[in-house]
Each structure stands twice: as C-alpha cells, then as structure tokens.
Design a protein around this motif. Structure first.
Motif, PDB file in Angstrom:
ATOM      1  N   GLY A  95     -17.095  37.860  17.354  1.00 44.28           N
ATOM      2  CA  GLY A  95     -17.305  36.453  17.039  1.00 44.28           C
ATOM      3  C   GLY A  95     -16.407  35.519  17.826  1.00 44.28           C
ATOM      4  N   SER A  96     -15.450  36.061  18.564  1.00 46.87           N
ATOM      5  CA  SER A  96     -14.518  35.241  19.334  1.00 46.87           C
ATOM      6  C   SER A  96     -14.348  35.825  20.724  1.00 46.87           C
ATOM      7  CB  SER A  96     -13.161  35.169  18.628  1.00 46.87           C
ATOM      8  OG  SER A  96     -12.212  34.502  19.434  1.00 46.87           O
ATOM      9  N   GLU A  97     -13.997  34.949  21.672  1.00 43.51           N
ATOM     10  CA  GLU A  97     -13.770  35.378  23.055  1.00 43.51           C
ATOM     11  C   GLU A  97     -12.328  35.823  23.292  1.00 43.51           C
ATOM     12  OE1 GLU A  97     -12.674  31.364  22.367  1.00 43.51           O
ATOM     13  OE2 GLU A  97     -14.697  32.186  22.272  1.00 43.51           O
ATOM     14  N   VAL A  98     -11.473  35.731  22.273  1.00 40.58           N
ATOM     15  CA  VAL A  98     -10.079  36.166  22.371  1.00 40.58           C
ATOM     16  C   VAL A  98      -9.700  36.913  21.100  1.00 40.58           C
ATOM     17  CG1 VAL A  98      -9.353  34.275  23.890  1.00 40.58           C
ATOM     18  CG2 VAL A  98      -9.271  33.960  21.417  1.00 40.58           C
ATOM     19  N   GLY A  99      -8.515  37.550  21.124  1.00 37.84           N
ATOM     20  CA  GLY A  99      -7.982  38.150  19.912  1.00 37.84           C
ATOM     21  C   GLY A  99      -8.201  39.645  19.806  1.00 37.84           C
ATOM     22  N   TYR A 100      -7.553  40.224  18.798  1.00 40.17           N
ATOM     23  CA  TYR A 100      -7.645  41.667  18.587  1.00 40.17           C
ATOM     24  C   TYR A 100      -9.042  42.102  18.155  1.00 40.17           C
ATOM     25  CZ  TYR A 100      -2.566  41.947  19.006  1.00 40.17           C
ATOM     26  OH  TYR A 100      -1.277  41.880  19.478  1.00 40.17           O
ATOM     27  N   GLY A 101      -9.781  41.206  17.517  1.00 43.68           N
ATOM     28  CA  GLY A 101     -11.150  41.549  17.143  1.00 43.68           C
ATOM     29  C   GLY A 101     -11.987  41.874  18.369  1.00 43.68           C
ATOM     30  N   LEU A 102     -11.817  41.086  19.430  1.00 43.57           N
ATOM     31  CA  LEU A 102     -12.520  41.340  20.683  1.00 43.57           C
ATOM     32  C   LEU A 102     -12.094  42.672  21.290  1.00 43.57           C
ATOM     33  CD1 LEU A 102     -14.264  40.247  23.146  1.00 43.57           C
ATOM     34  CD2 LEU A 102     -12.084  39.434  24.053  1.00 43.57           C
ATOM     35  N   LEU A 103     -10.789  42.902  21.379  1.00 43.01           N
ATOM     36  CA  LEU A 103     -10.287  44.106  22.048  1.00 43.01           C
ATOM     37  C   LEU A 103     -10.662  45.378  21.287  1.00 43.01           C
ATOM     38  CD1 LEU A 103      -6.726  42.845  23.069  1.00 43.01           C
ATOM     39  CD2 LEU A 103      -8.753  43.052  24.518  1.00 43.01           C
ATOM     40  N   ILE A 104     -10.444  45.390  19.979  1.00 39.98           N
ATOM     41  CA  ILE A 104     -10.738  46.595  19.199  1.00 39.98           C
ATOM     42  C   ILE A 104     -12.242  46.799  19.081  1.00 39.98           C
ATOM     43  CG2 ILE A 104     -10.601  47.561  16.869  1.00 39.98           C
ATOM     44  CD1 ILE A 104      -7.751  46.581  16.711  1.00 39.98           C
ATOM     45  N   GLY A 105     -12.994  45.721  18.918  1.00 42.73           N
ATOM     46  CA  GLY A 105     -14.445  45.858  18.863  1.00 42.73           C
ATOM     47  C   GLY A 105     -15.009  46.420  20.143  1.00 42.73           C
ATOM     48  N   TRP A 106     -14.501  45.934  21.286  1.00 44.02           N
ATOM     49  CA  TRP A 106     -14.985  46.433  22.584  1.00 44.02           C
ATOM     50  C   TRP A 106     -14.625  47.906  22.761  1.00 44.02           C
ATOM     51  CZ3 TRP A 106     -12.365  48.453  26.819  1.00 44.02           C
ATOM     52  CH2 TRP A 106     -13.132  48.628  27.975  1.00 44.02           C
ATOM     53  N   LEU A 107     -13.380  48.272  22.430  1.00 43.46           N
ATOM     54  CA  LEU A 107     -12.956  49.667  22.597  1.00 43.46           C
ATOM     55  C   LEU A 107     -13.798  50.602  21.738  1.00 43.46           C
ATOM     56  CD1 LEU A 107     -11.015  51.787  23.705  1.00 43.46           C
ATOM     57  CD2 LEU A 107      -9.423  51.215  21.846  1.00 43.46           C
ATOM     58  N   ALA A 108     -14.009  50.237  20.488  1.00 41.90           N
ATOM     59  CA  ALA A 108     -14.814  51.080  19.600  1.00 41.90           C
ATOM     60  C   ALA A 108     -16.255  51.168  20.082  1.00 41.90           C
ATOM     61  CB  ALA A 108     -14.760  50.527  18.175  1.00 41.90           C
ATOM     62  N   ALA A 109     -16.803  50.060  20.576  1.00 43.96           N
ATOM     63  CA  ALA A 109     -18.181  50.077  21.086  1.00 43.96           C
ATOM     64  C   ALA A 109     -18.300  50.973  22.308  1.00 43.96           C
ATOM     65  CB  ALA A 109     -18.624  48.652  21.431  1.00 43.96           C
ATOM     66  N   ARG A 110     -17.296  50.957  23.159  1.00 49.25           N
ATOM     67  CA  ARG A 110     -17.344  51.813  24.346  1.00 49.25           C
ATOM     68  C   ARG A 110     -17.235  53.288  23.958  1.00 49.25           C
ATOM     69  NH1 ARG A 110     -19.911  48.826  25.931  1.00 49.25           N
ATOM     70  NH2 ARG A 110     -19.695  47.280  27.571  1.00 49.25           N
ATOM     71  N   ILE A 111     -16.369  53.605  23.018  1.00 48.94           N
ATOM     72  CA  ILE A 111     -16.237  54.994  22.570  1.00 48.94           C
ATOM     73  C   ILE A 111     -17.557  55.482  21.982  1.00 48.94           C
ATOM     74  CG2 ILE A 111     -15.122  56.507  20.887  1.00 48.94           C
ATOM     75  CD1 ILE A 111     -12.595  54.783  21.198  1.00 48.94           C
ATOM     76  N   ALA A 112     -18.213  54.634  21.206  1.00 44.72           N
ATOM     77  CA  ALA A 112     -19.468  55.005  20.544  1.00 44.72           C
ATOM     78  C   ALA A 112     -20.690  54.764  21.423  1.00 44.72           C
ATOM     79  CB  ALA A 112     -19.610  54.216  19.243  1.00 44.72           C
ATOM     80  N   ARG A 113     -20.468  54.197  22.618  1.00 49.09           N
ATOM     81  CA  ARG A 113     -21.559  53.916  23.572  1.00 49.09           C
ATOM     82  C   ARG A 113     -22.616  52.997  22.968  1.00 49.09           C
ATOM     83  NH1 ARG A 113     -22.518  59.770  26.679  1.00 49.09           N
ATOM     84  NH2 ARG A 113     -20.340  59.986  27.403  1.00 49.09           N
ATOM     85  N   LYS A 114     -22.126  51.899  22.406  1.00 43.50           N
ATOM     86  CA  LYS A 114     -23.011  50.890  21.835  1.00 43.50           C
ATOM     87  C   LYS A 114     -22.884  49.592  22.635  1.00 43.50           C
ATOM     88  CE  LYS A 114     -24.345  53.610  18.578  1.00 43.50           C
ATOM     89  NZ  LYS A 114     -24.139  53.410  17.138  1.00 43.50           N
ATOM     90  N   PRO A 115     -23.966  48.818  22.773  1.00 48.18           N
ATOM     91  CA  PRO A 115     -23.894  47.536  23.484  1.00 48.18           C
ATOM     92  C   PRO A 115     -22.890  46.599  22.814  1.00 48.18           C
ATOM     93  CG  PRO A 115     -26.179  48.114  22.970  1.00 48.18           C
ATOM     94  CD  PRO A 115     -25.316  49.080  22.233  1.00 48.18           C
ATOM     95  N   PHE A 116     -22.163  45.861  23.654  1.00 50.78           N
ATOM     96  CA  PHE A 116     -21.130  44.958  23.142  1.00 50.78           C
ATOM     97  C   PHE A 116     -21.383  43.540  23.643  1.00 50.78           C
ATOM     98  CE2 PHE A 116     -16.999  42.819  23.303  1.00 50.78           C
ATOM     99  CZ  PHE A 116     -16.574  43.006  21.990  1.00 50.78           C
ATOM    100  N   VAL A 117     -21.358  42.587  22.712  1.00 54.31           N
ATOM    101  CA  VAL A 117     -21.643  41.189  23.007  1.00 54.31           C
ATOM    102  C   VAL A 117     -20.463  40.333  22.581  1.00 54.31           C
ATOM    103  CG1 VAL A 117     -23.202  39.252  22.532  1.00 54.31           C
ATOM    104  CG2 VAL A 117     -24.105  41.596  22.618  1.00 54.31           C
ATOM    105  N   VAL A 118     -20.113  39.341  23.391  1.00 49.99           N
ATOM    106  CA  VAL A 118     -19.078  38.402  23.000  1.00 49.99           C
ATOM    107  C   VAL A 118     -19.711  37.019  22.819  1.00 49.99           C
ATOM    108  CG1 VAL A 118     -18.422  37.920  25.401  1.00 49.99           C
ATOM    109  CG2 VAL A 118     -16.832  37.389  23.553  1.00 49.99           C
ATOM    110  N   LEU A 119     -19.353  36.370  21.734  1.00 46.63           N
ATOM    111  CA  LEU A 119     -19.794  35.005  21.477  1.00 46.63           C
ATOM    112  C   LEU A 119     -18.707  34.077  22.032  1.00 46.63           C
ATOM    113  CD1 LEU A 119     -22.079  33.428  20.049  1.00 46.63           C
ATOM    114  CD2 LEU A 119     -20.655  33.418  17.990  1.00 46.63           C
ATOM    115  N   VAL A 120     -19.013  33.391  23.117  1.00 48.39           N
ATOM    116  CA  VAL A 120     -18.033  32.535  23.798  1.00 48.39           C
ATOM    117  C   VAL A 120     -18.122  31.130  23.202  1.00 48.39           C
ATOM    118  CG1 VAL A 120     -17.235  31.625  26.005  1.00 48.39           C
ATOM    119  CG2 VAL A 120     -18.266  33.906  25.899  1.00 48.39           C
ATOM    120  N   GLN A 121     -17.075  30.741  22.480  1.00 50.82           N
ATOM    121  CA  GLN A 121     -17.099  29.470  21.766  1.00 50.82           C
ATOM    122  C   GLN A 121     -16.123  28.445  22.328  1.00 50.82           C
ATOM    123  OE1 GLN A 121     -17.948  29.375  17.619  1.00 50.82           O
ATOM    124  NE2 GLN A 121     -17.595  31.572  17.390  1.00 50.82           N
ATOM    125  N   SER A 122     -15.398  28.810  23.376  1.00 45.78           N
ATOM    126  CA  SER A 122     -14.438  27.876  23.954  1.00 45.78           C
ATOM    127  C   SER A 122     -14.235  28.234  25.414  1.00 45.78           C
ATOM    128  CB  SER A 122     -13.111  27.948  23.188  1.00 45.78           C
ATOM    129  OG  SER A 122     -12.243  26.914  23.589  1.00 45.78           O
TER     130      SER A 122
END
Length: 378
Positions: A95-122
C-alpha cells in the motif's frame, strides 16, 4: 456460476492514520466488492505516534506480529507470518512506496514467486528521502526496479517511477480519489457545516503536521494577512511531529490567537464544508491531496501551492481554484488578501469543484486498478 476473483494480499506497515493508508484500505474494500478475495496484512500491532486508523470491518485484517516490541526483534516472526499469507495469495500489493511493508512484502512475494505490485502515492525521490534511513535507500531502489507493476495514483507520478528504472509497460496510472457521494452525505448526517463563530473569514487546512505539508509557510502567510488588516482565523486540522514547533511559530509571529490547532477530529468534512477558504500549502503531494478533493466536493473555495505532483492537475491549471508558488508565503498571503477583497472570482471557480471531484471518484479507480491485478494473475 462466476469464477472466484483473485486472492489479493495488501501489505501495510502499521495502522498510522494517514491519507495513504486510507487509500489502500478503501481500494482493498472496493476490490473485494468487485469480486476479489482480499486480506489486509498489517505488519505490526503497535500504537502509532498519532491517531490510529481503523479499517472497515468488511476487510479480513491479519497481523504480521501481534506482539508489541521493537521491530528488529519482531522481524523474523513478521517475515514468517507474511510469507504464510503470501503463499495463500495470487498477487501481493504494497500500500506504500516506502517502508518495511514494501520491503518485507516484496521479499516474501519473491520467495513465494507471486506477482508484486506497489501503489505509488507520493513522489518517489521525496518519499524515499523523507521516510527511509540512508542505509536502506539503495535497497529500496532495487525493489522499485523489480516490481511487477507500479500503480500511480496520479499521472504526475509516472515520470518519477520511470526515472527509477521501472519498465514503462509495468507502470499504470489511475486517478485515485474519494467517495464523493459519501463525503458530501456525511456532512448532512452529522449536523451540517461547521462555520466560524467569530465572524472572521475562516481558513481551514488539514494534514499531518510534517514538513511535507508546508504549514510553516501557511503560518507565515497568515501573519502577513493579519498584518495587512485581514480579519482571518486559521483552523489547522491534524497531528504530527511538528506540532510543538508550529505552535511556537504561531506564537512568535503573534498570531496564536488566530490559529486553532484542532488536532485529529472526527468532523473534518463538516469543517471543510463550513470553511470560507481551504488552503493546501504542501511542498509536494501524491495525487494532489485527498483533502483537496474533499474541499472541492463541498464547493469550498481553494488556494493551493503549485507543488509536485497533483494540485495543478486537479485544479485544471487554476480553473477550479487558485495556484501559488511553493515556499512563497508572500504569494500565498496575496492570494488570500485578494479573496478577502473580492471573494467572487474564487467562489465562481469553486462552483466547478463538485463536478471536478467526481472525476476522481474512487469507484472508477478501484475498477482500473483491479484490472491491473487481474491481468497479472492471468
């Protein structure tokens, strides 16, 4: 029988009440209404430094960690729980273009091989500089470059995302906005507009009390207006780390009796609807600020800084409201004084505000962004 919609996991860091979190939670709820199966994952169950946001009860809210402790000690547990949720999803959205949510969400998505989307709000460069420790900025850039899709909430954000190195075909733009009908109806349901009791021209501004919002510039402008004989009062709605500094500035400028630091309020829409003038003094924004759209929906006259990346677009180059330079208290004061001398021109511009707000109704943004998610899943 229609096939079930995609399983969408939306990842956020914590429930800090801000415009970005409200956007991601509202989109998540609307994606659910459109048929997606949505889970809303919040990494930390901690009390934020300010008001806490409460997501809709319709959302399936999950926690990365429900233990209140320092993030460093919670990180392994959060990553494991995030990975567990990601494995059950078809697509992951930060839901954010910065922060730990972005980093951990991306890492977990890559490990699980799932598409990852970032909502750029700023604006990416400004958001990264303002909210990310220097040691993490290179990593954040690498994550941005490797997303499967970037959904920008305003066309003005697309250039920043391209400069980071995201392939053009992965960048999408939607006009994220507000629930216009709900915004207007809420005022009628809750007692109507809140107007000035002093007889002074009431200026309302709202947002997190942070450097981005330029409230120091607004206070300087108000002081100039008062010095020039303008009979105004300012209601500043919001909380944040600059609260004490801004109060001290108002006192130093001799306008403390003209400024109401209202803090976090439940009747913001009533205050916007009852304002004589709404001012957006930001140094930068994402889609031009949701509160700007709310003011337009109420037909309130608007003065906004011509900051990146949205007010000019929202106000149609000054057709719907007045634009002034960023970081220029004299120009902002002159615009307010012009309104005091003759409010007619700006009020005529404001008459087009409600129709313009409908151009950013959140329903259309939800459909467009849901289509991006569905295409990735397919």
């Amino acid at each position: 029988m229609a096939a079930p919609g995609p399983r969408v996991l939306v990842v956020e860091g914590a429930l800090r009440d801000n415009g970005g979190l409200r956007v991601s939670a509202d989109l998540a709820r609307r994606w659910q209404d459109l048929g997606a199966r949505v889970r809303f994952l919040v990494l930390e169950d901690v009390a934020p430094d300010g008001p806490m946001f409460t997501p809709s009860e319709e959302l399936d809210l999950r926690w990365g960690s429900d233990r209140v402790r320092r993030f460093r000690s919670s990180a392994p547990r959060i990553l494991v729980n995030t990975l567990r949720q990601v494995r059950r999803a078809d697509v992951v959205v930060s839901g954010s273009e910065v922060g730990y949510g972005l980093l951990i969400g991306w890492l977990a998505a890559r490990i699980a091989r799932k598409p990852f989307v970032v909502l750029v709000q700023s604006s990416l460069p400004r958001a990264v500089a303002a909210w990310t420790p220097a040691r993490l900025r290179p990593l954040l850039t690498q994550v941005h470059q490797r997303v499967d899709a970037a959904i920008c909430v305003s066309p003005g954000l697309v250039a920043d995302v391209r400069e980071v190195g995201v392939a053009p075909e992965r960048i999408h733009s939607v006009d994220v906005g507000i629930d216009v009908a709900g915004t207007v109806e809420k005022v009628a349901r809750t007692g109507g507009p809140v107007r000035s009791a002093s007889g002074r021209t009431r200026i309302v501004s709202a947002g997190r009390l942070a450097d981005q919002k330029g409230f120091d510039v607004l206070l300087d402008a108000v002081a100039r207006v008062v010095s020039a004989g303008g009979d105004v009062e300012l209601v500043l709605v919001g909380a944040g780390e600059l609260d004490a500094d801004l109060r001290a500035r108002a006192d130093l400028l001799g306008i403390a009796d003209r400024v109401d630091f209202a803090g976090h309020v439940d009747d913001l829409q009533n205050r916007l609807a009852g304002a004589d003038l709404f001012v957006l003094s930001s140094r930068y924004e994402g889609n031009g600020s949701l509160v700007l759209l709310e003011a337009l929906a109420h037909g309130t006259p608007v003065i906004a800084t011509d900051c990146p990346t949205g007010p000019r677009y929202v106000l149609r180059d000054g057709e719907i409201g007045d634009l002034v330079p960023v970081e220029d208290p004299a120009a902002l004061a002159d615009a307010v004084l012009a309104f005091l001398a003759d409010p007619g021109p700006l009020r005529r511009k404001a008459s087009g505000g409600p129709a313009r707000a409908w151009d950013f109704d959140q329903g259309a943004a939800a459909v467009a962004s849901a289509r991006v998610l569905a295409d990735l899943v397919r």
